[in-house]
Design a protein around this motif. Sequence first.
Motif, mmCIF file in Angstrom:
data_model
loop_
_atom_site.group_PDB
_atom_site.id
_atom_site.type_symbol
_atom_site.label_atom_id
_atom_site.label_comp_id
_atom_site.label_asym_id
_atom_site.label_seq_id
_atom_site.Cartn_x
_atom_site.Cartn_y
_atom_site.Cartn_z
ATOM 1 N N UNK A 142 -13.104 -16.957 -1.187
ATOM 2 C CA UNK A 142 -11.906 -17.771 -0.927
ATOM 3 C C UNK A 142 -11.031 -17.911 -2.168
ATOM 4 N N UNK A 143 -11.672 -18.165 -3.307
ATOM 5 C CA UNK A 143 -10.918 -18.285 -4.556
ATOM 6 C C UNK A 143 -10.216 -16.971 -4.886
ATOM 7 N N UNK A 144 -10.894 -15.860 -4.621
ATOM 8 C CA UNK A 144 -10.306 -14.554 -4.922
ATOM 9 C C UNK A 144 -9.117 -14.276 -4.008
ATOM 10 N N UNK A 145 -9.177 -14.731 -2.764
ATOM 11 C CA UNK A 145 -8.047 -14.562 -1.856
ATOM 12 C C UNK A 145 -6.814 -15.293 -2.392
ATOM 13 N N UNK A 146 -7.005 -16.508 -2.854
ATOM 14 C CA UNK A 146 -5.887 -17.247 -3.446
ATOM 15 C C UNK A 146 -5.349 -16.518 -4.678
ATOM 16 N N UNK A 147 -6.230 -15.913 -5.469
ATOM 17 C CA UNK A 147 -5.815 -15.197 -6.679
ATOM 18 C C UNK A 147 -4.928 -14.008 -6.334
ATOM 19 N N UNK A 148 -5.354 -13.180 -5.377
ATOM 20 C CA UNK A 148 -4.590 -11.965 -5.085
ATOM 21 C C UNK A 148 -3.283 -12.279 -4.362
ATOM 22 N N UNK A 149 -3.216 -13.403 -3.636
ATOM 23 C CA UNK A 149 -1.969 -13.736 -2.935
ATOM 24 C C UNK A 149 -1.025 -14.563 -3.791
ATOM 25 N N UNK A 150 -1.546 -15.502 -4.569
ATOM 26 C CA UNK A 150 -0.684 -16.390 -5.374
ATOM 27 C C UNK A 150 -0.406 -15.840 -6.764
ATOM 28 N N UNK A 151 -1.414 -15.222 -7.389
ATOM 29 C CA UNK A 151 -1.258 -14.718 -8.757
ATOM 30 C C UNK A 151 -0.754 -13.278 -8.770
ATOM 31 N N UNK A 152 -1.365 -12.407 -7.974
ATOM 32 C CA UNK A 152 -0.973 -10.995 -7.962
ATOM 33 C C UNK A 152 0.122 -10.704 -6.942
ATOM 34 N N UNK A 153 0.431 -11.682 -6.097
ATOM 35 C CA UNK A 153 1.516 -11.573 -5.122
ATOM 36 C C UNK A 153 1.300 -10.432 -4.126
ATOM 37 N N UNK A 154 0.037 -10.231 -3.710
ATOM 38 C CA UNK A 154 -0.231 -9.258 -2.658
ATOM 39 C C UNK A 154 0.264 -9.829 -1.334
ATOM 40 N N UNK A 155 1.119 -9.081 -0.633
ATOM 41 C CA UNK A 155 1.649 -9.573 0.636
ATOM 42 C C UNK A 155 0.725 -9.188 1.794
ATOM 43 N N UNK A 156 0.943 -9.770 2.976
ATOM 44 C CA UNK A 156 0.059 -9.482 4.111
ATOM 45 C C UNK A 156 -0.006 -8.003 4.465
ATOM 46 N N UNK A 157 1.126 -7.296 4.380
ATOM 47 C CA UNK A 157 1.132 -5.877 4.745
ATOM 48 C C UNK A 157 0.204 -5.083 3.838
ATOM 49 N N UNK A 158 0.219 -5.379 2.534
ATOM 50 C CA UNK A 158 -0.676 -4.659 1.623
ATOM 51 C C UNK A 158 -2.134 -5.039 1.882
ATOM 52 N N UNK A 159 -2.391 -6.314 2.156
ATOM 53 C CA UNK A 159 -3.760 -6.726 2.467
ATOM 54 C C UNK A 159 -4.252 -6.049 3.739
ATOM 55 N N UNK A 160 -3.323 -5.757 4.665
ATOM 56 C CA UNK A 160 -3.680 -4.974 5.842
ATOM 57 C C UNK A 160 -4.101 -3.566 5.457
ATOM 58 N N UNK A 161 -3.405 -2.978 4.476
ATOM 59 C CA UNK A 161 -3.799 -1.646 3.982
ATOM 60 C C UNK A 161 -5.202 -1.686 3.374
ATOM 61 N N UNK A 162 -5.474 -2.755 2.620
ATOM 62 C CA UNK A 162 -6.802 -2.899 2.024
ATOM 63 C C UNK A 162 -7.862 -2.966 3.123
ATOM 64 N N UNK A 163 -7.578 -3.722 4.181
ATOM 65 C CA UNK A 163 -8.531 -3.826 5.284
ATOM 66 C C UNK A 163 -8.709 -2.491 5.983
ATOM 67 N N UNK A 164 -7.634 -1.695 6.073
ATOM 68 C CA UNK A 164 -7.738 -0.368 6.671
ATOM 69 C C UNK A 164 -8.666 0.520 5.844
ATOM 70 N N UNK A 165 -8.477 0.489 4.532
ATOM 71 C CA UNK A 165 -9.321 1.284 3.633
ATOM 72 C C UNK A 165 -10.778 0.839 3.736
ATOM 73 N N UNK A 166 -11.002 -0.473 3.747
ATOM 74 C CA UNK A 166 -12.386 -0.967 3.791
ATOM 75 C C UNK A 166 -13.039 -0.699 5.149
ATOM 76 N N UNK A 167 -12.244 -0.628 6.223
ATOM 77 C CA UNK A 167 -12.808 -0.278 7.523
ATOM 78 C C UNK A 167 -13.301 1.161 7.532
ATOM 79 N N UNK A 168 -12.511 2.076 6.958
ATOM 80 C CA UNK A 168 -12.969 3.457 6.817
ATOM 81 C C UNK A 168 -14.200 3.524 5.913
#
Length: 474
Positions: free
Chosen positions: A252-278
Amino acid sequence: MTFLDNLKKPTLFGHAVTPELFALLTVYFVQGILNLSRLAVSFFLKDDLGLTPAEVAALTGLAAFPWVVKPLFGFLSDGFPIFGYRRRSYLILAGLLGCGAWAAMATIVQAPWLAATMIVLSSISVAISDVIVDSVVVERARAESLDKVGSLQSLTWAVAAVGSLTTAYLSGWLLEQFSTRVVFGITAIFPLLVSAIALLIIEQPREAISLKATTDNIGNQMKTLWGAVRQKKILLPTAFVFLWQATPSADSAFFFFVTNELDFNPEFLGRVRLVTSFAALAGIAIYQKYLKQVSFRKMLGWSTVISAVLGFTTLILVTHANRALGIDDRWFSLGDNLILTVTGEIALMPILVLSARLCPPGVEATMFALLMSSWNLAGLLSHELGALLTQWLGVTETNFDRLWLLVTITNLTTLLPLVFLKWLPAGDPQADLEEHTTSPVELYEHHAAISGTESALFPTVEPNLVGSQSEKQS
């Protein structure tokens, strides 16, 4: 056998494809596709409800609770058929419950307590459907020869991964286009597939047994389970899995870090989920092809060490060291998630196979549900310990100064269970269990004498019936 005969009997992982197999695999597919709402839930709790990382960790940990009491759903479906059916009716009910929970998230949820309630109800929906198909999975898994061991688990988890893969990128893209509530509304449609597909299950209607008979059943089942659990060959591996799963999480803390600190948007996080699903599919394939014959002790020992070592690469992102190396945050995150997911899935598969192989004859469904319940209780504990650590270290939605320490602590604790590695069996535990356990025929006859009917927890083998992400859930 002729070529035409083979065409008439298609198989998946060596299992004949039948309408019931299709129906039950659909349940696993829906479990995977429900990940469509995963990012939406995280953003809804963080942005719409304004919760802190520790609060999000504590609240999302509650979603594991229905999986802790998973055997209860087995008892209910056994003793209290709905309209005469123990499987169809409960699958239909599970689908309707899930649809209602997500529809509420899409419309009326405005407070954290109500969000927690709906998240738990949606989890109950999945847990009920899962316990129905799990009994068949374990029955069939025990019938597999050792050279095919794990093929059925691999198939079901592969189907769930395909479902997750189907919505991986969409989970982020939809959040870029629509609100979290719209995503919840779309998610509400999929549980209805479970309700519809339940009609393909072949089941003879039966009468509900009396409350006294149900109580007697539960008492005798608990005695049988207690006798099984007391065996060191079951107790010690179960204890190891519990410790392995209960180490604190920094998710949970890491999610806040990548969205608030690194400014990862939902679309990019969707790409990450696509990669991790493969990557999850790759991990399943690697285990199935190369590692399923490796002993549980050796497999879990090495996979734990390797996962811990690779887990420290997250510190590179947390400390921004990747920028000094000229690696963009997003590219580093994609590569890191890919590698960690493959190793994590390889570590997960032997746990599932071991759990199935530990189940004594005659109480497969109940024992497997009990083992999975202890595992999910450990998962809940993992989230709550992570929440406490996050709070104690002062990591908030804007302060990530000590996130590196949180990641270090949570990663090092994953090595602690290795002290008890010898609790795991060196070989196949099923052979030893069968030598020291009452035969399934004796157990069934004893149970039938009490209840006067078959029990879902002492299942009979019906023809053509085949069936936690964490993800730390099963």
